[in-house]
Design a protein around this motif. Structure first.
Motif, PDB file in Angstrom:
ATOM      1  N   ARG A  63       0.812  -1.216   0.000  1.00  0.00           N
ATOM      2  CA  ARG A  63       0.000   0.000   0.000  1.00  0.00           C
ATOM      3  C   ARG A  63       0.848   1.270   0.000  1.00  0.00           C
ATOM      4  O   ARG A  63       0.511   2.256  -0.671  1.00  0.00           O
ATOM      5  CB  ARG A  63      -0.935  -0.002   1.214  1.00  0.00           C
ATOM      6  CG  ARG A  63      -1.804   1.241   1.351  1.00  0.00           C
ATOM      7  CD  ARG A  63      -2.658   1.480   0.085  1.00  0.00           C
ATOM      8  NE  ARG A  63      -3.332   2.758   0.146  1.00  0.00           N
ATOM      9  CZ  ARG A  63      -4.545   2.934   0.658  1.00  0.00           C
ATOM     10  NH1 ARG A  63      -5.205   1.897   1.160  1.00  0.00           N
ATOM     11  NH2 ARG A  63      -5.095   4.112   0.649  1.00  0.00           N
ATOM     12  N   ASP A  67       0.582   4.159  -2.801  1.00  0.00           N
ATOM     13  CA  ASP A  67       0.296   5.572  -2.541  1.00  0.00           C
ATOM     14  C   ASP A  67       1.317   6.485  -3.214  1.00  0.00           C
ATOM     15  O   ASP A  67       0.972   7.598  -3.646  1.00  0.00           O
ATOM     16  CB  ASP A  67       0.286   5.839  -1.035  1.00  0.00           C
ATOM     17  CG  ASP A  67      -0.967   5.271  -0.356  1.00  0.00           C
ATOM     18  OD1 ASP A  67      -1.957   4.990  -1.061  1.00  0.00           O
ATOM     19  OD2 ASP A  67      -0.937   5.101   0.880  1.00  0.00           O
ATOM     20  N   GLY A  71       0.216   8.745  -6.362  1.00  0.00           N
ATOM     21  CA  GLY A  71       0.160  10.113  -5.864  1.00  0.00           C
ATOM     22  C   GLY A  71       0.461  11.145  -6.941  1.00  0.00           C
ATOM     23  O   GLY A  71       0.805  10.800  -8.083  1.00  0.00           O
ATOM     24  N   PRO A  99      -8.140   2.242  -1.246  1.00  0.00           N
ATOM     25  CA  PRO A  99      -8.304   3.701  -1.314  1.00  0.00           C
ATOM     26  C   PRO A  99      -9.696   4.064  -1.828  1.00  0.00           C
ATOM     27  O   PRO A  99     -10.317   3.292  -2.573  1.00  0.00           O
ATOM     28  CB  PRO A  99      -7.217   4.113  -2.316  1.00  0.00           C
ATOM     29  CG  PRO A  99      -7.050   2.916  -3.185  1.00  0.00           C
ATOM     30  CD  PRO A  99      -7.247   1.722  -2.292  1.00  0.00           C
TER      31      PRO A  99
END
Length: 204
Positions: A63, A67, A71, A99
């Protein structure tokens, strides 16, 4: 046959990020040097990159790495997995909580909340389906981060290790194998270039 391949860049002192990695500094201080080889014009570096991505039927990541790549400063058309090399594989993310939204919605994401073994099983199914569709053997690639790959080793999930050993000492950061369960490896190849030594090992 679909193999589970751990593929990661590492410093000479065993770190896969530099010190102080975080959302705005994913590879930590100095960690960008670990991936110099991936942007090199050296033909051996280009071949290793191409062979590594073309064999990917599915890719597993944790994870925190998701991210980073999803991002604002993460992947785009020029820097995504296998950019300019091959079509994109399925991506399987190990997470306790999916998410609420995904920036890179054009990619094929699956979020597995029941642990790494289930994520690898899911990825294997996707890779086997892609193998059947393409008519060639495709593998599952564990791209990291370091904690995910170490956990996969500890659980006995890895068939082959592909290490890109960068000629840099980071001094601190995220270690790859500190405290890992002992494993026996058999070296299969070593390809030195000006930016890295590319090593592959069978995991017994």
């Amino acid at each position: 046959m679909t193999r589970i391949i751990a593929d990661i860049s590492v410093s000479l002192d065993g770190f896969v990020t530099g010190p102080d990695p975080g959302p705005e500094n994913g590879l930590g201080t100095g960690g960008e040097a670990l991936h110099t080889w991936a942007f090199s014009d050296d033909p051996d570096d280009r071949r290793v990159l191409h062979e590594g991505t073309v064999r990917s039927g599915a890719v597993v990541l944790g994870r925190r790495l998701f991210d980073l790549v999803d991002g604002p400063g993460g992947w785009d058309d020029e820097t995504g997995y296998g950019a300019g090399e091959v079509g994109t594989p399925a991506f399987v993310v190990v997470t306790s909580s999916p998410p609420p939204a995904v920036r890179l919605a054009a990619l094929d994401w699956t979020f597995v909340t029941t642990g790494l073994p289930d994520a690898v099983t899911t990825a294997r199914g996707r890779a086997e389906a892609a193998s059947t569709s393409s008519g060639k053997d495709l593998d599952v690639v564990l791209m990291g981060g370091g904690a995910l790959i170490r956990s996969a080793f500890d659980a006995g999930l890895v068939d082959l290790l592909s290490l890109h050993l960068s000629p840099v000492l980071l001094g601190a950061g995220t270690p790859l194998f500190t405290g890992a369960v002992p494993r026996t490896l058999v070296q299969r190849s070593a390809v030195p270039t000006s930016t890295a030594t590319h090593l592959t090992y069978d995991v017994l």
